[in-house]
Design an enzyme around this catalytic site. Structure first.
Site, short mmCIF file in Angstrom:
data_model
loop_
_atom_site.label_atom_id
_atom_site.label_comp_id
_atom_site.label_asym_id
_atom_site.label_seq_id
_atom_site.Cartn_x
_atom_site.Cartn_y
_atom_site.Cartn_z
N TYR A 32 -2.21 -1.44 20.04
CA TYR A 32 -1.64 -0.28 19.34
C TYR A 32 -2.65 0.85 19.19
CZ TYR A 32 1.88 -3.72 18.24
OH TYR A 32 2.84 -4.68 18.34
N GLN A 71 -5.12 -28.55 -10.13
CA GLN A 71 -5.30 -29.68 -11.09
C GLN A 71 -4.12 -30.66 -11.09
OE1 GLN A 71 -9.02 -28.05 -12.45
NE2 GLN A 71 -8.19 -30.06 -12.89
N TYR A 105 2.77 0.28 15.42
CA TYR A 105 1.70 -0.34 14.67
C TYR A 105 1.79 0.04 13.20
CZ TYR A 105 -2.87 -1.82 13.16
OH TYR A 105 -3.88 -2.45 12.50
N LYS A 112 -2.68 -3.90 9.67
CA LYS A 112 -2.78 -5.32 9.34
C LYS A 112 -2.04 -5.53 8.03
CE LYS A 112 -5.76 -6.97 12.44
NZ LYS A 112 -5.18 -7.85 13.44
N ASP A 143 -6.73 -0.86 -1.51
CA ASP A 143 -5.68 0.16 -1.65
C ASP A 143 -4.29 -0.45 -1.80
OD1 ASP A 143 -5.33 -0.80 0.89
OD2 ASP A 143 -5.49 1.14 1.91
N ASP A 186 -7.76 -7.53 0.79
CA ASP A 186 -7.51 -6.24 1.45
C ASP A 186 -8.35 -6.17 2.72
OD1 ASP A 186 -6.38 -3.70 1.81
OD2 ASP A 186 -8.10 -2.72 0.87
N ASP A 220 0.88 -1.16 0.00
CA ASP A 220 0.00 0.00 0.00
C ASP A 220 0.92 1.21 0.00
OD1 ASP A 220 -1.58 2.16 0.68
OD2 ASP A 220 -2.68 1.12 2.26
P1 13P Z 1 -5.13 -0.62 4.97
O1 13P Z 1 -4.33 -1.56 5.83
O2 13P Z 1 -5.76 -1.32 3.81
O3 13P Z 1 -4.33 0.57 4.55
O4 13P Z 1 -6.36 -0.12 5.84
C1 13P Z 1 -6.09 0.57 7.01
C2 13P Z 1 -7.30 1.06 7.72
O5 13P Z 1 -7.14 1.67 8.75
C3 13P Z 1 -8.64 0.80 7.21
O6 13P Z 1 -9.62 1.38 8.03
P1 13P Z 2 -12.08 -32.06 -17.20
O1 13P Z 2 -12.60 -33.44 -17.54
O2 13P Z 2 -12.89 -30.93 -17.85
O3 13P Z 2 -10.61 -31.92 -17.38
O4 13P Z 2 -12.36 -31.84 -15.61
C1 13P Z 2 -11.72 -32.63 -14.69
C2 13P Z 2 -11.80 -31.98 -13.37
O5 13P Z 2 -10.88 -32.08 -12.61
C3 13P Z 2 -13.04 -31.24 -13.01
O6 13P Z 2 -13.03 -30.93 -11.65
MG MG Z 3 -4.19 2.01 3.22
MG MG Z 4 -4.86 -2.32 2.23
#
Ligand code: 13P
Ligand code: 13P
Ligand code: MG
Ligand code: MG
Length: 365
Positions: free
Chosen positions: A350, A244, A231, A234, A50, A129, A12
């Protein structure tokens, strides 16, 4: 053929507006920077909320100085642009001024894995996020260990033996390797405490069709490693999952997101709320800075190359989950400052809560 590395490095470096989304000009800066690199085979620049997300393939392996410095410089240039535009929290996730060869512990999140490509290599990137790395515990356990989620664990001989989970104890900065299905009760004893124990990587077992030392899933756990001393928010996490042919099918990888499970983060990183699987268009955080979002981009990697990713939650099959998530968000919001909407006190160290406690201390009789 030599191995391929799939890296997601994210940070961010400024929100637009607030913590909602990423300004288009920051994406342009990143696009320009990555397109000029000779070290990448392919890349895709995007955002979830963000967070500016760099999806990259290359031959440099995990923790490559070249790739990490490319990402670091990209974030620095994007930060300059963010300052110029007056974006919110410019450079928020760049915790250090000095780059020393590796972005681990410097603020950006990294999920990386190096592997031998199979004939066809489906790779899925999950970008979240407003939550933390432990938010991947529930879906990754379901994908690789829960037969009610992944039919292949029961009916496909190539995954019947199960998988190995590398789990990190954040508090002690140690990891443990555990086997599923043999140890699933013990695994869940750890993973349920998602603020403390976090899946780092998932590996095949010995004797699998796939090399047992090459990861099949990786989660960004960086900010947890470093002691910032203050702090830093997050650590909005990302993960890479291969699918697969000896691994869960693509639909089994997406299936856990049919349940809008609760994660911590949301407003000010201090609240529990439901995850909402969304399309790229809706990968922005609005209501109470959320609810926490997860975006899922899938592609096929061939000799390190990949095409424009498919936006896998851009699908009416997930409408019902989004509606339920919005309902749960509403239900949780009605609790206002009360737990369990607000995180428990220990996780609020924090915030102003300790100050309030200190000030009131003398008045407790
Ligand atoms: P971010 O960690 O995505 O920047 O968000 C921080 C925040 O305080 C959201 O309310
Ligand atoms: P397909 O036969 O389309 O390859 O699909 C197999 C499979 O794993 C579906 O979950
Ligand atoms: Mg942010
Ligand atoms: Mg963020």
């Amino acid at each position: 053929m030599s191995k391929t590395t799939f890296s997601i490095i994210k940070a961010d470096v400024g929100g637009y507006p607030g913590h909602a989304t990423v300004h288009g000009e920051l994406m342009e800066v990143a696009e320009k920077k990555l397109s000029a690199s000779n070290d990448l085979i392919n890349y895709h620049v995007t955002h979830c909320g963000d967070d500016l997300e760099l999806l990259m393939t290359h031959k440099e392996g995990e923790d490559s100085e070249k790739i990490h410095s490319l990402a670091w410089e990209t974030f620095q240039e994007a930060t300059e642009k963010a300052r110029e535009l007056g974006l919110y929290g410019a450079g928020q996730d760049l915790l250090s001024d000095a780059f020393s060869g590796n972005v681990r512990g410097m603020g950006p999140g990294i999920a990386e894995m190096e592997f031998t490509e199979r004939k066809a290599e489906p790779v899925v990137a999950f970008l979240m996020d407003k939550t933390e790395p432990g938010a991947f515990n529930y879906p990754l356990f379901k994908i690789f260990a829960d037969p009610f989620n992944t039919a292949g664990l029961v009916i496909d001989p190539s995954l019947h033996a199960g998988f190995r989970f590398e789990i990190m104890d954040i508090k002690r900065d140690k990891t443990i390797m555990m086997n599923a299905p043999e140890e699933i009760y013990d695994i869940l004893a750890l993973l349920g405490a998602k603020g403390r124990f976090v899946i780092n990587k998932v590996y095949p077992k010995e004797g699998s069709k796939l090399p047992s030392d090459e990861p099949v899933a990786a989660v960004s756990t960086e900010k947890l490693y470093q002691i910032a001393g203050e702090y830093v928010g997050k650590d909005d996490p990302v993960a890479i999952v291969r699918a697969q042919s000896g691994l869960p099918a693509l639909g089994e990888v997406l299936e856990p997101f049919s349940h809008p499970f609760l994660v911590s983060g949301w407003m000010r990183g201090s609240h529990n709320g439901p995850i909402m699987p969304v399309s790229q268009k809706d990968a922005k955080c609005t209501r109470f800075d959320g609810p926490p979002r997860v975006l899922c981009l899938g592609t096929q990697v061939k000799d390190g190359k990949f095409d424009e990713p498919a936006d896998l939650f851009d699908d009416p099959a997930f409408d019902m989950v989004r509606e339920k998530s919005a309902d749960i968000a509403e239900y949780m919001r009605r609790h206002g400052p009360f737990e369990p909407h607000r995180l428990p006190m220990e996780e609020m160290e924090y915030t102003t809560l300790p100050e309030v406690m200190n000030e009131l201390e003398d008045r407790f009789q």
